[in-house]
Design an enzyme around this catalytic site. Structure first.
Site, mmCIF file in Angstrom:
data_model
loop_
_atom_site.group_PDB
_atom_site.id
_atom_site.type_symbol
_atom_site.label_atom_id
_atom_site.label_comp_id
_atom_site.label_asym_id
_atom_site.label_seq_id
_atom_site.Cartn_x
_atom_site.Cartn_y
_atom_site.Cartn_z
ATOM 1 N N SER A 164 0.719 -0.937 -0.044
ATOM 2 C CA SER A 164 -0.041 -0.141 -0.019
ATOM 3 C C SER A 164 0.867 0.997 -0.066
ATOM 4 O O SER A 164 1.709 1.300 -0.885
ATOM 5 C CB SER A 164 -1.111 0.084 1.240
ATOM 6 O OG SER A 164 -1.772 1.073 1.195
ATOM 7 N N HIS A 191 -2.877 -1.130 -3.180
ATOM 8 C CA HIS A 191 -4.015 -0.555 -2.863
ATOM 9 C C HIS A 191 -3.967 0.613 -3.767
ATOM 10 O O HIS A 191 -3.053 1.589 -3.506
ATOM 11 C CB HIS A 191 -3.956 -0.152 -1.463
ATOM 12 C CG HIS A 191 -4.312 -0.956 -0.390
ATOM 13 N ND1 HIS A 191 -3.897 -0.827 0.881
ATOM 14 C CD2 HIS A 191 -4.602 -2.466 -0.870
ATOM 15 C CE1 HIS A 191 -4.055 -2.003 1.462
ATOM 16 N NE2 HIS A 191 -4.674 -2.953 0.530
ATOM 17 N N ASP A 288 -4.381 -4.920 6.383
ATOM 18 C CA ASP A 288 -4.499 -5.755 4.904
ATOM 19 C C ASP A 288 -3.515 -6.784 4.940
ATOM 20 O O ASP A 288 -2.213 -6.311 4.671
ATOM 21 C CB ASP A 288 -4.844 -4.882 3.868
ATOM 22 C CG ASP A 288 -5.577 -5.555 2.679
ATOM 23 O OD1 ASP A 288 -6.234 -6.616 3.042
ATOM 24 O OD2 ASP A 288 -5.305 -5.276 1.662
#
EC number: 3.1.1.61
Length: 347
Positions: A164, A191, A288
């Protein structure tokens, strides 16, 4: 936490100033272009800078390296548009040292401004907290190794990656570190919004002998290819008609406020390959990948996490490491060589 806002739009400057002040941040400086930002940075203490990309006089991309040269520990968030050019320029900015980016909301997207506000506040808070910490020691950090949860289940048939904040530059270095002999497919959940992931795949393609592309629904997963999950789609692994692995894309509910999310990818890879898949969790906010890593570890898969010193934000890899799921917690540049060596040892 002290923030500088750099944007040529008076409306944006006023709106962002109000949001950040309401969230408890100090607006240390406001500038209308990169040149003015440089002058203000010279005599103002700033932790985080929100830097617009498209500005007259001096653009954000022109100003970025100058700002970082003047204050190397400055955390810069690039404000980008959701366009192909915006994606290309944003990824260039991340390579030049920007810590993160935020996509400006489109005028016709319902609730876009509110989502932008929440995302911006979260990014400033995480990056500002990181900037406030003491700089890590100059000596190379020592890797943290844990014994494997089980004996290797055989050759590594695939690698799944979660990333991310700070992910695009980290992915480049990780892939380059795998070496010229690497052939197993790599599946990445980064992401990013739609359009940006296609540009990311194009950026990763020349890094190695592997072919990088944005994944397509139903395509077979084959050696020598890097599959990047498209923005706004979860990517999972399913058995194709002949029993081999294939890509499945869907727009199911967000997981960990993300789509794509690493958890569905890791969990599906664990179901298909069992212990013959290796998971990598790189820099990023949130957690995540943690739950998916737990599923993968339970079936004998291996998890590698990036260490705190080399992460832009040690949220995702930290969650995995703190849960005791990682076989190794390594500096970024050691992850690729470690995996390549491990793969050779079980081949």
């Amino acid at each position: 936490m002290r923030v500088m806002i750099v944007d040529d739009s008076a409306v944006v400057r006023g709106m962002v100033t109000r949001w950040l002040e309401e969230a408890g941040f100090i607006i240390a400086a406001i500038a209308v272009d990169g040149g003015q930002a440089l002058r203000k940075l010279a005599d103002t203490s700033v932790d985080v800078c929100l830097l617009d990309i498209e500005m007259p006089v001096m653009s954000g991309l022109e100003a970025l390296p100058k700002l970082l040269a003047a204050k190397p520990d400055l955390r810069v968030i690039m404000a980008s548009t959701l366009t192909e050019r915006g994606a290309e320029v944003t990824l260039r900015a991340l390579d030049l040292g920007a810590a993160d980016y935020i996509a400006k909301p489109s005028a016709n997207k319902l609730g876009g401004a509110d989502l932008y506000r929440k995302d911006l506040i979260e990014k400033v808070r995480h990056l500002g907290a990181r900037a406030a910490r003491p700089a890590p020691p100059q000596a190379a950090p020592r890797p943290t190794l844990a014994p494997p949860s089980s004996d290797p289940a055989g050759p590594i048939e695939a690698v799944v990656v979660a990333s991310s904040t700070g992910g695009p530059p980290a992915l480049r270095r990780f892939i380059a570190g795998l070496g010229a002999d690497w052939t197993s497919p790599i599946l990445i959940a980064q992401h990013m919004p739609p359009g940006f992931t296609r540009t990311l795949a194009q950026m990763l393609d020349p890094i190695s002998h592997l072919t990088a592309r944005e994944a397509q629904n139903g395509e077979p997963i084959v050696p020598g290819v890097i599959y990047v999950a498209p923005g706004d789609y979860h990517m999972t692994v399913r058995a194709a008609g002949g029993g081999g692995p294939s890509i499945h894309l869907d727009q199911g509910p967000e997981v960990n406020y993300c789509r794509p999310s690493a958890d569905p990818l890791f969990e599906s890879a664990a179901r298909f390959w069992k212990g013959r898949v290796l998971g990598v969790v790189l820099t990023g906010m949130g957690r995540d990948g943690r739950d998916g890593a737990a599923v993968l570890a339970k079936v004998g898969g291996t998890i590698i996490a990036q260490d705190e010193a080399t992460s832009v934000v040690w949220g995702m890899p930290g969650a995995v490491a703190n849960a005791g799921l990682a076989e190794a917690v390594l500096p970024l540049d050691q992850i690729g060589p470690y995996i390549a060596s491990r793969a050779r040892s079980v081949a």
